[in-house]
Write a protein that holds these residues in place. Structure first.
Motif, PDB file in Angstrom:
ATOM      1  N   GLU A  61      42.235  68.951  12.648  1.00 30.00           N
ATOM      2  CA  GLU A  61      42.275  68.502  13.786  1.00 30.00           C
ATOM      3  C   GLU A  61      42.031  69.361  14.797  1.00 30.00           C
ATOM      4  OE1 GLU A  61      44.622  65.349  16.606  1.00 30.00           O
ATOM      5  OE2 GLU A  61      45.113  65.654  14.682  1.00 30.00           O
ATOM      6  N   ALA A  62      42.495  70.492  14.861  1.00 30.64           N
ATOM      7  CA  ALA A  62      42.423  71.643  15.795  1.00 30.64           C
ATOM      8  C   ALA A  62      40.825  72.319  15.645  1.00 30.64           C
ATOM      9  CB  ALA A  62      43.283  72.699  15.543  1.00 30.64           C
ATOM     10  N   LEU A  63      40.579  72.368  14.252  1.00 29.60           N
ATOM     11  CA  LEU A  63      39.262  72.931  13.865  1.00 29.60           C
ATOM     12  C   LEU A  63      38.098  72.100  14.502  1.00 29.60           C
ATOM     13  CD1 LEU A  63      39.807  74.318  10.357  1.00 29.60           C
ATOM     14  CD2 LEU A  63      39.400  75.685  12.473  1.00 29.60           C
ATOM     15  N   GLU A  64      38.536  70.700  14.496  1.00 35.27           N
ATOM     16  CA  GLU A  64      37.388  69.705  14.751  1.00 35.27           C
ATOM     17  C   GLU A  64      37.160  69.852  16.411  1.00 35.27           C
ATOM     18  OE1 GLU A  64      34.774  66.504  14.920  1.00 35.27           O
ATOM     19  OE2 GLU A  64      35.631  67.546  13.254  1.00 35.27           O
ATOM     20  N   GLU A  65      38.273  70.189  17.025  1.00 35.66           N
ATOM     21  CA  GLU A  65      38.229  70.335  18.622  1.00 35.66           C
ATOM     22  C   GLU A  65      37.495  71.679  18.938  1.00 35.66           C
ATOM     23  OE1 GLU A  65      42.320  70.135  20.025  1.00 35.66           O
ATOM     24  OE2 GLU A  65      42.386  67.974  19.343  1.00 35.66           O
ATOM     25  N   ASP A  66      37.603  72.516  18.062  1.00 32.26           N
ATOM     26  CA  ASP A  66      37.157  73.832  18.329  1.00 32.26           C
ATOM     27  C   ASP A  66      35.545  73.720  17.998  1.00 32.26           C
ATOM     28  OD1 ASP A  66      39.417  75.060  18.956  1.00 32.26           O
ATOM     29  OD2 ASP A  66      39.545  76.072  16.812  1.00 32.26           O
ATOM     30  N   ARG A  67      35.059  73.091  17.061  1.00 34.69           N
ATOM     31  CA  ARG A  67      33.885  72.761  16.767  1.00 34.69           C
ATOM     32  C   ARG A  67      33.005  71.975  17.803  1.00 34.69           C
ATOM     33  NH1 ARG A  67      30.658  68.823  14.327  1.00 34.69           N
ATOM     34  NH2 ARG A  67      32.627  67.581  14.021  1.00 34.69           N
TER      35      ARG A  67
END
Length: 161
Positions: A61-67
């Motif tokens: 979920e955090a990586l999705e936000e970063d992407r």
């Protein structure tokens, strides 16, 4: 937009796509591991698997936000309209950058498909195991087979007239 500007933006987006795809592949593998734990009926290990899946889901979920943030930065740098999709956006970049981003994007999409497939298999396995157990228990313990009601609406035991 300067070459340095789009180089930084595309590099950040490539890294984000790559890391998210890696974590999604790990998530799919963990789901398969969970199915194996369930099939071996190792319930204490199941708690550990669930906790690891939750932690990995939070990371994804955090990586999705970063992407999404990196993609938004690239869109702004390229001054792209909101209606343009990913391939239209990256088509504005030089060929080498575009090809690398498209390759990472495809890897991400493949990882998403793996997660969906493994989740579907896990769900099907658990549902079929649950249904089988329900049928076996109903055959072994017919008096516990749910409530039976008389014509007057009162509950009664199986076999009562």
């Amino acid at each position: 937009m300067s070459e340095k500007e789009w180089t930084v933006q595309t590099s950040t987006l490539k890294d984000a796509l790559q890391e998210e795809a890696r974590c999604l592949n790990d998530f799919a593998a963990r789901q398969k591991s969970m199915q194996a734990v369930i099939s071996r009926r190792r319930w204490t290990e199941l708690d550990k698997e669930v906790a690891e899946l939750k932690a990995l889901a939070e990371k994804i979920e955090a990586l999705e936000e970063d992407r999404a943030s990196a993609y938004g930065s690239l869109r702004r740098a390229l001054q792209v309209r909101d209606r343009e999709d990913f391939l239209q956006v990256v088509s504005r970049l030089p060929a080498v950058e575009r090809e690398e981003l498209v390759a990472q994007y495809r890897r991400l999409k493949a990882a998403v498909i793996r997660v969906k497939a493994s989740a579907g298999l896990l769900s099907y396995y658990v549902r079929s195991l649950s249904e089988t157990m329900r049928v076996v228990l109903e055959e072994m313990l017919p008096h516990r087979k749910g409530r039976i009601y008389s014509r007057s609406g009162r509950t009664k035991q199986a076999g009562e007239e």
